[in-house]
Design an enzyme around this catalytic site. Sequence first.
Site, PDB file in Angstrom:
ATOM      1  N   GLY A 151     135.434 129.465  64.716  1.00  0.00           N
ATOM      2  CA  GLY A 151     136.078 128.093  65.743  1.00  0.00           C
ATOM      3  C   GLY A 151     135.597 127.918  66.682  1.00  0.00           C
ATOM      4  O   GLY A 151     135.898 128.205  68.068  1.00  0.00           O
ATOM      5  N   THR A 152     133.986 128.427  67.523  1.00  0.00           N
ATOM      6  CA  THR A 152     133.945 128.687  68.935  1.00  0.00           C
ATOM      7  C   THR A 152     133.659 127.022  69.660  1.00  0.00           C
ATOM      8  O   THR A 152     133.793 127.292  70.873  1.00  0.00           O
ATOM      9  CB  THR A 152     132.664 129.615  69.547  1.00  0.00           C
ATOM     10  N   ASN A 153     133.244 126.115  68.510  1.00  0.00           N
ATOM     11  CA  ASN A 153     133.436 125.073  69.775  1.00  0.00           C
ATOM     12  C   ASN A 153     134.955 124.614  69.731  1.00  0.00           C
ATOM     13  O   ASN A 153     134.832 123.682  70.715  1.00  0.00           O
ATOM     14  CB  ASN A 153     132.464 124.103  68.211  1.00  0.00           C
ATOM     15  N   ASN A 201     130.149 114.808  64.664  1.00  0.00           N
ATOM     16  CA  ASN A 201     129.858 115.985  64.013  1.00  0.00           C
ATOM     17  C   ASN A 201     128.874 116.642  65.117  1.00  0.00           C
ATOM     18  O   ASN A 201     127.610 116.127  66.058  1.00  0.00           O
ATOM     19  CB  ASN A 201     129.381 115.881  62.933  1.00  0.00           C
ATOM     20  N   HIS A 211     125.870 119.709  64.820  1.00  0.00           N
ATOM     21  CA  HIS A 211     124.667 119.459  64.204  1.00  0.00           C
ATOM     22  C   HIS A 211     123.648 120.882  64.740  1.00  0.00           C
ATOM     23  O   HIS A 211     123.321 120.391  66.254  1.00  0.00           O
ATOM     24  CB  HIS A 211     123.777 118.873  63.412  1.00  0.00           C
ATOM     25  N   MET A 243     132.265 122.642  56.951  1.00  0.00           N
ATOM     26  CA  MET A 243     131.566 122.812  55.802  1.00  0.00           C
ATOM     27  C   MET A 243     131.652 121.951  54.605  1.00  0.00           C
ATOM     28  O   MET A 243     131.175 122.604  53.515  1.00  0.00           O
ATOM     29  CB  MET A 243     131.182 123.943  55.243  1.00  0.00           C
TER      30      MET A 243
HETATM   31  C1  GRF Z   1     128.069 125.264  64.787  1.00  0.00           C
HETATM   32  O1  GRF Z   1     126.767 126.196  65.283  1.00  0.00           O
HETATM   33  C2  GRF Z   1     127.700 123.764  64.621  1.00  0.00           C
HETATM   34  O2  GRF Z   1     126.877 123.449  65.451  1.00  0.00           O
HETATM   35  C3  GRF Z   1     128.080 123.914  63.358  1.00  0.00           C
HETATM   36  O3  GRF Z   1     128.404 124.686  62.981  1.00  0.00           O
HETATM   37  C4  GRF Z   1     128.520 126.171  63.916  1.00  0.00           C
HETATM   38  C5  GRF Z   1     129.996 126.479  64.239  1.00  0.00           C
HETATM   39  O4  GRF Z   1     129.982 127.185  65.129  1.00  0.00           O
HETATM   40  N1  GRF Z   1     128.150 122.805  62.110  1.00  0.00           N
HETATM   41  P1  GRF Z   1     131.534 127.502  65.300  1.00  0.00           P
HETATM   42  O5  GRF Z   1     132.649 127.530  64.399  1.00  0.00           O
HETATM   43  O6  GRF Z   1     132.085 126.421  66.664  1.00  0.00           O
HETATM   44  O7  GRF Z   1     131.419 128.919  66.067  1.00  0.00           O
END
Ligand code: GRF
Length: 242
Positions: free
Chosen positions: A17-19, A125, A127, A103
């Site tokens: 969940g870094t995003n 999304n 990617h 996922m």
């Molecule tokens: C990211 O690289 C995103 O592009 C992909 O999954 C990863 C998620 O990373 N869909 P995080 O959980 O946000 O760190």
Amino acid sequence: MSGEKRLKLAVFISGSGTNLQSLLDRSADGRLLGDVEVVISDRRDAYGLERARKHGVPAYVVEYGRYVREAGSRTAAYEKAEKEVLEILGNYSIDYVVLAGFMRLLTPYFLEHFRIENGVFRVINIHPALLPAFPGQHGYEDTFNYGCRWGGVTVHFVDEGEDTGPVIAQAVYPIFPEDTVETVRKRGLSLEYEVYAQVINWLARDMVQILPSNRGRPRVVITDPQYRDVLKKWVNFAFSSA
Ligand code: GRF
């Protein structure tokens, strides 16, 4: 192209969940025209759940795995899981569903609840590759192992396929001779945070236009007068990050 508002976001995660963290931080410090109203994970052990709770954002687990074990077919299982997700989302008036490392595919049953027009839904999304290259779960590994000199990230509208929906934004980063898959992932992820936030801001400002389909694919146009500057900013950012 009218005004600007803050979007109410539901963020779906499966892992670290870094995003999500970047969206929470940017929302808190004013860089994001949106608020994370609710977080949903298909896995109980997703660290992103902790991140949400630390920010006081409600976070729920919908156990897709259990539905898959119980149901005869994947579609049936996913629809049952999605019914539970939709019940949760019913308590929030969500503008956009934001997938951030989630996922699981979404079925047409779910997507129809967020329909903008034919084939375009209020679901986005991010990617970790320059689609249509390297769809699937290993964008950074696939880009690096192929020997690409540039990698990229893509934000797209979600349809029922795997990483197939209409592209909203793409940005690239260089891959240097001394790189490893880990340094590439680090560079790409920091670019992801920039691009995802920018796309949400464009959506909030009504600067994402969907044009009639071009050979079956809707064409997405960004109407931001600063568009070229944003692209340049991303390239500079990609060079300056570690
Ligand atoms: C990211 O690289 C995103 O592009 C992909 O999954 C990863 C998620 O990373 N869909 P995080 O959980 O946000 O760190």
